[in-house]
Design a protein around this motif. Structure first.
Motif, PDB file in Angstrom:
ATOM      1  N   THR A  87       0.934  -1.067  -0.006  1.00 49.47           N
ATOM      2  CA  THR A  87      -0.019   0.015   0.118  1.00 49.47           C
ATOM      3  C   THR A  87       1.025   1.311  -0.130  1.00 49.47           C
ATOM      4  O   THR A  87       2.224   1.093   0.126  1.00 49.47           O
ATOM      5  CB  THR A  87      -0.918  -0.154   1.271  1.00 49.47           C
ATOM      6  OG1 THR A  87      -2.049   1.368   1.017  1.00 49.47           O
ATOM      7  CG2 THR A  87      -0.194   0.070   2.489  1.00 49.47           C
ATOM      8  N   GLY A 116     -10.268   2.631   2.318  1.00 48.65           N
ATOM      9  CA  GLY A 116      -9.098   2.372   1.596  1.00 48.65           C
ATOM     10  C   GLY A 116      -7.962   2.843   2.811  1.00 48.65           C
ATOM     11  O   GLY A 116      -7.025   3.801   2.461  1.00 48.65           O
ATOM     12  N   ASP A 139      -9.886  -1.809   3.605  1.00 49.22           N
ATOM     13  CA  ASP A 139      -9.157  -1.874   2.614  1.00 49.22           C
ATOM     14  C   ASP A 139      -9.462  -3.085   1.708  1.00 49.22           C
ATOM     15  O   ASP A 139      -9.827  -4.095   2.067  1.00 49.22           O
ATOM     16  CB  ASP A 139      -7.795  -2.020   2.988  1.00 49.22           C
ATOM     17  CG  ASP A 139      -6.763  -1.318   1.713  1.00 49.22           C
ATOM     18  OD1 ASP A 139      -6.559  -0.050   1.719  1.00 49.22           O
ATOM     19  OD2 ASP A 139      -6.750  -1.893   0.746  1.00 49.22           O
ATOM     20  N   TRP A 167     -14.605  -0.898  -0.779  1.00 45.69           N
ATOM     21  CA  TRP A 167     -15.411   0.251  -0.389  1.00 45.69           C
ATOM     22  C   TRP A 167     -16.422  -0.269   0.606  1.00 45.69           C
ATOM     23  O   TRP A 167     -16.019  -0.762   1.876  1.00 45.69           O
ATOM     24  CB  TRP A 167     -16.106   0.989  -1.609  1.00 45.69           C
ATOM     25  CG  TRP A 167     -14.960   1.602  -2.573  1.00 45.69           C
ATOM     26  CD1 TRP A 167     -14.957   1.578  -3.865  1.00 45.69           C
ATOM     27  CD2 TRP A 167     -13.759   2.069  -2.411  1.00 45.69           C
ATOM     28  NE1 TRP A 167     -13.860   2.025  -4.432  1.00 45.69           N
ATOM     29  CE2 TRP A 167     -13.078   2.397  -3.414  1.00 45.69           C
ATOM     30  CE3 TRP A 167     -13.025   2.635  -1.091  1.00 45.69           C
ATOM     31  CZ2 TRP A 167     -11.778   2.968  -3.539  1.00 45.69           C
ATOM     32  CZ3 TRP A 167     -11.504   3.047  -0.974  1.00 45.69           C
ATOM     33  CH2 TRP A 167     -11.020   3.309  -2.254  1.00 45.69           C
ATOM     34  N   SER A 181     -11.740   9.369   2.995  1.00 41.13           N
ATOM     35  CA  SER A 181     -10.923   8.642   2.321  1.00 41.13           C
ATOM     36  C   SER A 181      -9.839   9.291   1.627  1.00 41.13           C
ATOM     37  O   SER A 181     -10.218  10.429   1.047  1.00 41.13           O
ATOM     38  CB  SER A 181     -11.897   7.878   1.306  1.00 41.13           C
ATOM     39  OG  SER A 181     -11.131   6.808   0.364  1.00 41.13           O
ATOM     40  N   PRO A 183      -8.749   8.022  -1.479  1.00 38.09           N
ATOM     41  CA  PRO A 183      -8.517   6.691  -2.343  1.00 38.09           C
ATOM     42  C   PRO A 183      -7.541   7.060  -3.484  1.00 38.09           C
ATOM     43  O   PRO A 183      -6.866   7.940  -3.704  1.00 38.09           O
ATOM     44  CB  PRO A 183      -9.953   6.975  -2.885  1.00 38.09           C
ATOM     45  CG  PRO A 183     -10.191   8.368  -3.095  1.00 38.09           C
ATOM     46  CD  PRO A 183      -9.560   8.980  -1.958  1.00 38.09           C
ATOM     47  N   ALA A 205      -3.056   1.146  -5.217  1.00 39.16           N
ATOM     48  CA  ALA A 205      -3.472   2.210  -4.238  1.00 39.16           C
ATOM     49  C   ALA A 205      -3.471   3.861  -4.951  1.00 39.16           C
ATOM     50  O   ALA A 205      -3.355   4.694  -4.338  1.00 39.16           O
ATOM     51  CB  ALA A 205      -2.094   2.430  -3.264  1.00 39.16           C
ATOM     52  N   ASP A 215     -12.965   5.691  -8.427  1.00 34.80           N
ATOM     53  CA  ASP A 215     -13.179   5.322  -6.989  1.00 34.80           C
ATOM     54  C   ASP A 215     -13.938   6.483  -6.355  1.00 34.80           C
ATOM     55  O   ASP A 215     -14.949   6.186  -5.446  1.00 34.80           O
ATOM     56  CB  ASP A 215     -11.979   5.076  -6.367  1.00 34.80           C
ATOM     57  CG  ASP A 215     -11.376   3.727  -6.793  1.00 34.80           C
ATOM     58  OD1 ASP A 215     -12.198   2.820  -6.899  1.00 34.80           O
ATOM     59  OD2 ASP A 215     -10.391   3.547  -7.193  1.00 34.80           O
TER      60      ASP A 215
END
Ligand SMILES: C[S@@+](CC[C@H](N)C(=O)[O-])C[C@H]1O[C@@H](n2cnc3c(N)ncnc32)[C@H](O)[C@@H]1O
Length: 276
Positions: A87, A116, A139, A167, A181, A183, A205, A215
């Motif tokens: 990530t 996330g 996540d 999500w 978030s 995202p 990521a 997203d």
């Protein structure tokens, strides 16, 4: 053997504003000491093993690997977090999201959701500041959820929890007073993906469709089903996406829609309140 001061002066790293800092962090890591040790003992001569460990670390950095991945940790807010290549490395920019959340919402008990969550950076920063809040981080990537949970345990934050979810998928019927978030928001063909630290970070990521907004569109559309009346949605986004994100929030029915600027003067977060 060269002294620590000589080693630092001789270290060859790609030219960057953080080159000296990077060399200091890597040398301290090779020695197993805090960075202050380098200033306290500049005449110290490291062992042959420490020298070769430092050389190997410099080589990784020269190949472009981010220092945070090499060291395995990164500071965020007031916390030291374990980081891993599953990530994103938490960025100082994202502290604006934490700061804004703390300003907007009361310190009274609140259910908060971080979508996330990655390392758990946002969720854990909020949990550390507000003992009365219950913070959930989700996540899609299981390795990230496990990383966030390790960070939670090490920081002993009993008011945060982490779950694997794309999500809102595992959150049917759950509502929150605040949803935040950071995202993925980079367009798939963005040339920055081939530059600097992001070359080593996972696409999962970073990238969100052709315009980087896939997203964010999904989160904005689904958030109303998971917000209490009066609850807030806060989103980090690219420096040139604020107008579009505000329009999305407004069209979905959010009120008090606005963007906030980071220290560089860019509108990097947008937010809205769900009053319907
Ligand atoms: C930009 S990173 C942010 C990480 C962390 N919140 C931070 O600020 O440092 C985006 C995160 O969203 C996660 N992610 C991507 N798609 C997702 C999805 N559909 N559902 C949940 N998480 C997702 C990625 O795995 C990644 O950890």
């Amino acid at each position: 053997m060269p002294s620590l001061a000589e080693l630092l002066n001789q270290a060859v790293l790609p030219d960057s504003p953080t080159a000296r800092l990077d060399a200091e962090l890597l040398l301290a890591f090779a020695l197993g000491k805090p960075r202050s040790y380098l200033r306290t003992w500049p005449e110290h001569e490291p062992s042959a093993e420490q020298l070769s460990a430092f050389a190997a670390l410099l080589e990784r950095r020269r190949a472009g690997e981010p220092v945070a991945y090499i060291l395995g940790h990164q500071g965020f807010w007031s916390l030291d977090l374990e980081v891993a290549p599953h990530t994103l490395i938490p960025r100082p920019d994202t502290e604006l999201l934490v700061e804004t959340a703390l300003q907007l919402a009361p310190a009274t008990p609140l259910r908060v959701l971080d979508l996330g969550t990655g390392t758990g950076a946002i969720a854990l920063a909020l949990a550390s500041e507000r003992g009365g809040w219950k913070v959930t981080g989700v996540d899609r990537i299981l390795d990230a959820v496990e990383l966030a949970e390790r960070n939670r345990q090490r920081l002993k934050l009993g008011n945060a929890e982490f779950r694997q979810s794309s999500w809102f998928d595992v959150l049917a019927g759950e509502r929150f007073g605040m949803i935040l978030s950071n995202p993925p928001y980079i367009a798939a063909d963005d040339r920055h993906l081939g530059e600097g630290d992001v070359r080593f970070e996972p696409m999962s990521a970073l990238v969100a469709g052709a315009d980087g907004l896939d997203d964010i569109r999904q989160i904005v559309a689904q958030a109303p089903q998971h917000l209490e009346t009066g609850g807030w949605l806060l989103l980090e986004h690219g420096y040139d996406q604020a107008e579009t994100v505000r329009a999305l929030l407004g069209a979905t029915g959010f009120s008090a829609v606005e963007s906030r600027r980071d220290l560089g003067g860019h509108q990097r977060i947008s937010l809205g309140q769900w009053t319907a």
